[in-house]
Design an enzyme around this catalytic site. Structure first.
Site, PDB file in Angstrom:
ATOM      1  N   LYS A   1       0.892  -1.290   0.021  1.00 39.63           N
ATOM      2  CA  LYS A   1       0.080  -0.010   0.073  1.00 39.63           C
ATOM      3  C   LYS A   1       0.886   1.224  -0.166  1.00 39.63           C
ATOM      4  O   LYS A   1       2.095   1.264   0.255  1.00 39.63           O
ATOM      5  CB  LYS A   1      -0.847   0.201   1.403  1.00 39.63           C
ATOM      6  CG  LYS A   1      -2.074   0.864   1.134  1.00 39.63           C
ATOM      7  CD  LYS A   1      -3.171   0.095   0.536  1.00 39.63           C
ATOM      8  CE  LYS A   1      -4.363   1.003   0.219  1.00 39.63           C
ATOM      9  NZ  LYS A   1      -5.503  -0.014  -0.141  1.00 39.63           N
TER      10      LYS A   1
ATOM     11  N   ASP B   1      -7.116   4.267  -4.140  1.00 41.61           N
ATOM     12  CA  ASP B   1      -8.049   3.993  -2.687  1.00 41.61           C
ATOM     13  C   ASP B   1      -8.637   5.416  -2.313  1.00 41.61           C
ATOM     14  O   ASP B   1      -8.727   6.184  -3.416  1.00 41.61           O
ATOM     15  CB  ASP B   1      -6.877   3.586  -1.657  1.00 41.61           C
ATOM     16  CG  ASP B   1      -7.687   3.155  -0.429  1.00 41.61           C
ATOM     17  OD1 ASP B   1      -7.929   1.892  -0.412  1.00 41.61           O
ATOM     18  OD2 ASP B   1      -7.455   3.784   0.706  1.00 41.61           O
TER      19      ASP B   1
HETATM   20  P1  NDP Z   1     -13.310   7.516  -1.921  1.00 40.82           P
HETATM   21  O1  NDP Z   1     -12.068   8.475  -1.575  1.00 40.82           O
HETATM   22  O2  NDP Z   1     -14.002   7.423  -3.270  1.00 40.82           O
HETATM   23  O3  NDP Z   1     -14.369   7.378  -0.797  1.00 40.82           O
HETATM   24  C1  NDP Z   1     -14.332   7.760   0.485  1.00 40.82           C
HETATM   25  C2  NDP Z   1     -15.700   8.026   1.105  1.00 40.82           C
HETATM   26  O4  NDP Z   1     -15.824   7.894   2.514  1.00 40.82           O
HETATM   27  C3  NDP Z   1     -16.143   9.661   0.799  1.00 40.82           C
HETATM   28  O5  NDP Z   1     -17.333  10.014   0.488  1.00 40.82           O
HETATM   29  C4  NDP Z   1     -15.577  10.090   2.091  1.00 40.82           C
HETATM   30  O6  NDP Z   1     -16.048  11.435   2.388  1.00 40.82           O
HETATM   31  C5  NDP Z   1     -16.128   9.087   2.997  1.00 40.82           C
HETATM   32  N1  NDP Z   1     -15.554   9.176   4.387  1.00 40.82           N
HETATM   33  C6  NDP Z   1     -15.952   9.414   5.520  1.00 40.82           C
HETATM   34  N2  NDP Z   1     -15.168   9.656   6.560  1.00 40.82           N
HETATM   35  C7  NDP Z   1     -13.985   9.488   6.074  1.00 40.82           C
HETATM   36  C8  NDP Z   1     -12.673   9.494   6.512  1.00 40.82           C
HETATM   37  N3  NDP Z   1     -12.557   9.706   7.932  1.00 40.82           N
HETATM   38  N4  NDP Z   1     -11.589   9.605   5.706  1.00 40.82           N
HETATM   39  C9  NDP Z   1     -11.834   9.193   4.451  1.00 40.82           C
HETATM   40  N5  NDP Z   1     -13.247   9.047   3.691  1.00 40.82           N
HETATM   41  C10 NDP Z   1     -14.125   9.442   4.596  1.00 40.82           C
HETATM   42  O7  NDP Z   1     -12.550   6.109  -1.293  1.00 40.82           O
HETATM   43  P2  NDP Z   1     -13.041   4.512  -1.798  1.00 40.82           P
HETATM   44  O8  NDP Z   1     -14.661   4.556  -1.929  1.00 40.82           O
HETATM   45  O9  NDP Z   1     -12.354   3.980  -2.800  1.00 40.82           O
HETATM   46  O10 NDP Z   1     -12.521   3.869  -0.375  1.00 40.82           O
HETATM   47  C11 NDP Z   1     -13.765   3.549   0.692  1.00 40.82           C
HETATM   48  C12 NDP Z   1     -13.124   2.388   1.658  1.00 40.82           C
HETATM   49  O11 NDP Z   1     -13.055   1.325   0.697  1.00 40.82           O
HETATM   50  C13 NDP Z   1     -11.537   2.592   2.205  1.00 40.82           C
HETATM   51  O12 NDP Z   1     -11.550   1.848   3.218  1.00 40.82           O
HETATM   52  C14 NDP Z   1     -10.850   1.783   1.248  1.00 40.82           C
HETATM   53  O13 NDP Z   1      -9.647   1.703   1.669  1.00 40.82           O
HETATM   54  C15 NDP Z   1     -11.748   0.757   0.906  1.00 40.82           C
HETATM   55  N6  NDP Z   1     -11.467  -0.046  -0.542  1.00 40.82           N
HETATM   56  C16 NDP Z   1     -11.352   0.806  -1.460  1.00 40.82           C
HETATM   57  C17 NDP Z   1     -11.043  -0.074  -2.659  1.00 40.82           C
HETATM   58  C18 NDP Z   1     -11.038   0.460  -4.256  1.00 40.82           C
HETATM   59  O14 NDP Z   1     -11.044  -0.195  -5.130  1.00 40.82           O
HETATM   60  N7  NDP Z   1     -11.283   1.820  -4.182  1.00 40.82           N
HETATM   61  C19 NDP Z   1     -10.842  -1.571  -2.748  1.00 40.82           C
HETATM   62  C20 NDP Z   1     -11.085  -2.138  -1.550  1.00 40.82           C
HETATM   63  C21 NDP Z   1     -11.185  -1.500  -0.441  1.00 40.82           C
HETATM   64  P3  NDP Z   1     -15.783  12.781   1.588  1.00 40.82           P
HETATM   65  O15 NDP Z   1     -16.595  12.311   0.188  1.00 40.82           O
HETATM   66  O16 NDP Z   1     -16.524  13.780   2.341  1.00 40.82           O
HETATM   67  O17 NDP Z   1     -14.393  12.868   1.360  1.00 40.82           O
HETATM   68  O1  2IT Z   2      -7.860  -1.832  -0.605  1.00 40.80           O
HETATM   69  C1  2IT Z   2      -7.732  -2.406  -1.817  1.00 40.80           C
HETATM   70  O2  2IT Z   2      -7.932  -3.557  -2.078  1.00 40.80           O
HETATM   71  C2  2IT Z   2      -7.710  -1.303  -2.803  1.00 40.80           C
HETATM   72  N1  2IT Z   2      -7.701  -0.048  -2.675  1.00 40.80           N
HETATM   73  C3  2IT Z   2      -7.591  -1.730  -4.310  1.00 40.80           C
HETATM   74  C4  2IT Z   2      -6.315  -2.299  -4.588  1.00 40.80           C
HETATM   75  C5  2IT Z   2      -5.833  -2.602  -6.085  1.00 40.80           C
HETATM   76  O3  2IT Z   2      -4.455  -2.794  -6.185  1.00 40.80           O
HETATM   77  O4  2IT Z   2      -6.655  -2.643  -6.937  1.00 40.80           O
END
Ligand code: NDP
Ligand code: 2IT
Length: 450
Positions: free
Chosen positions: A125, A165
């Site tokens: 990461k 992420d």
């Molecule tokens: P984004 O940045 O697209 O979205 C995060 C969302 O969560 C935003 O709406 C954000 O609000 C909100 N949020 C609320 N509290 C917090 C905080 N304390 N810190 C950060 N964000 C906050 O991220 P993702 O949707 O990609 O990721 C969401 C989760 O999913 C994370 O835990 C990530 O590690 C996990 N994940 C993501 C993957 C991916 O492919 N993207 C894969 C697997 C897991 P605001 O809009 O106001 O910023």
């Molecule tokens: O937490 C996760 O699995 C991710 N943010 C996606 C990682 C990736 O390499 O697609």
């Protein structure tokens, strides 16, 4: 003292102030007792001490110039945790809360998650304590270029393949890839989550949310049930949450909430996906704008949240999808969910439940899909993107989605089987930790001490 306790105590000393990392390791080690008892070689070869220590950590300065001409300095990270099962793979997070402990927790989870996909992927990461919020596109571009100007020498399609992420979506991936290409002169699969028109995979941006919904469907199917008609509470309003909402709707379920850092939306008629995308992705605005345009939706600003609780989990639901961030679901929230009749919690985010919340949900015997299994669809589809890049092909959306569904069903089966094999049938937290760890540990032994 036991082997796992010894290792945890040593870790506390050698990695002080890395609370999230410690939390993630402790949860995994707590599941491994029976496996370690039946495999003395893991202890003899000190596999746990090795697996909790990253192969390599790269920490670097990211200096760039903002629109006012002021020099800004951020901390950049890439933790190449494990290359045991394949090239290091895992996302980049740009958020002010990023520090060494957060990146290490995410990297450690990623090793086991990637192992569960059954695909040839190591784990890692990276990220920076940079806040893209309120920054112009030009500033984000300059930041990404500065970040990649250091990172490019450490990554490559068979070495380490970053992705998105929190705070890193298609815009950031584009700037990062462009800078890598300029510095190396190579157009290759060094990063995933690229736009489909220039090397990305169809279905990647949807994959984490869709995969999480497919995993929830498997959890419910194992209990003779399904998602159709279920009321769902979703937290987050980013990539994972939006595509969870989208797939739930198309599968006949009813998502009624989303959240962001400004507040919570409860929309009893069901979340309006077009408006959500317009507010969050197009305007990059807060959720209050959603409520302004839908008079029947309720907006609860963060200033009104009760201490230690998140109002999203007090909206009665059948299935809960925490899709925002780590430790967003507390013990008080878990109690509320259980007492209001929630049947299933399926984690789109990484480690969204605090340890006591997780224990409470598991004791209540509701169906529980831990993040490292339930949100693995994103990284699995990243590997499909790597495959397409390596073979210069582009698969259709249906093909990618078919593979994603199959991968999620396989993860569910292998995690269930591991839980049953070690005497905890139905405990998928246990099953995911054992199945993921065993695969990496065996390969580490086979590859010799390193
Ligand atoms: P984004 O940045 O697209 O979205 C995060 C969302 O969560 C935003 O709406 C954000 O609000 C909100 N949020 C609320 N509290 C917090 C905080 N304390 N810190 C950060 N964000 C906050 O991220 P993702 O949707 O990609 O990721 C969401 C989760 O999913 C994370 O835990 C990530 O590690 C996990 N994940 C993501 C993957 C991916 O492919 N993207 C894969 C697997 C897991 P605001 O809009 O106001 O910023
Ligand atoms: O937490 C996760 O699995 C991710 N943010 C996606 C990682 C990736 O390499 O697609």
């Amino acid at each position: 003292m036991s082997y796992t306790e010894d290792t945890l105590n040593a870790l506390r000393r050698t990695s002080p102030a890395q609370d999230e990392f410690f939390q993630a390791v402790r949860e995994v080690l707590a599941s491994l007792g029976p496996l370690l008892d039946s495999h003395p070689r893991y202890r003899k070869e000190r596999v746990i001490e090795r697996i909790v220590e990253p192969e390599r950590q790269i920490l670097f300065r990211v200096a760039w110039v903002d629109d006012e001409g002021t020099v800004q300095v951020n901390k950049g990270y890439r933790v190449q945790f494990s290359s045991t099962l394949g090239p290091v793979k895992g996302g980049l997070r740009f958020h002010p809360s990023v520090n060494g402990g957060v990146i290490k927790f995410l990297g450690f989870e990623q090793i086991l998650k990637n192992a569960l996909t059954g695909l040839p992927l190591g784990g890692g990461k990276g990220g920076a304590n940079f806040d893209p919020k309120g920054r112009s596109d030009q500033e984000v571009m300059r930041f990404c270029q500065a970040f990649m100007t250091e990172l490019f020498r450490h990554v490559g399609p068979t070495v380490d393949v970053p992705a998105g992420d929190i705070g890193v979506g298609a815009r950031e991936i584009g700037y990062l890839f462009g800078q890598y290409k300029r510095l190396t002169g190579r157009f290759d699969g060094v990063i995933t989550g690229k736009r489909a028109s220039w090397g990305g995979s169809l279905g990647r941006k949807e994959a984490t949310g869709y995969g999480c919904v497919y995993f929830a469907e498997e959890l419910l199917r194992a209990r003779g049930d399904g998602l159709e008609g279920k009321r769902c509470a979703v937290s987050g309003a980013g990539n994972v949450a939006v595509h969870t909402v989208e797939r739930l709707r198309s599968m006949g379920a009813k998502p009624v909430t989303v959240t962001d850092t400004t507040g919570t939306i409860h929309h009893e008629r069901g979340i309006d996906l077009d408006l959500l995308v317009e507010v969050k992705e197009m305007r990059r605005a807060g959720l209050a704008e959603y409520a302004r345009e839908r008079g029947d939706a309720r907006f609860i600003p963060v200033e009104e949240y009760p201490e230690g609780e998140h109002p999203v989990w007090s909206v009665p639901c059948d299935v809960a999808f925490p899709c925002a961030t780590q430790n967003e679901l507390t013990l008080a929230d878990a109690r509320t969910l259980v007492s209001s009749g929630c049947e299933c919690v399926c984690e789109g985010a990484n480690m969204p439940a605090t340890p006591d919340a997780m224990a409470h949900l598991m004791n209540a015997k509701l169906a529980y899909g831990p993040g490292k299994a339930a949100n693995a669809g994103g990284v699995a589809t990243s590997q499909l993107e790597m495959s397409q890049n390596a073979s210069m092909q582009q698969w259709g959306l249906e093909e990618v989605d078919r593979r994603l569904r199959e991968i999620m069903a396989n993860i569910h089966r292998s995690v269930e089987e591991a839980a049953a094999e070690f005497g905890e049938p139905g405990n998928l937290v246990f099953g995911a930790n054992i199945a993921g760890f065993r695969k990496v540990a065996d390969a580490m032994i086979e590859q010799g001490i390193h």
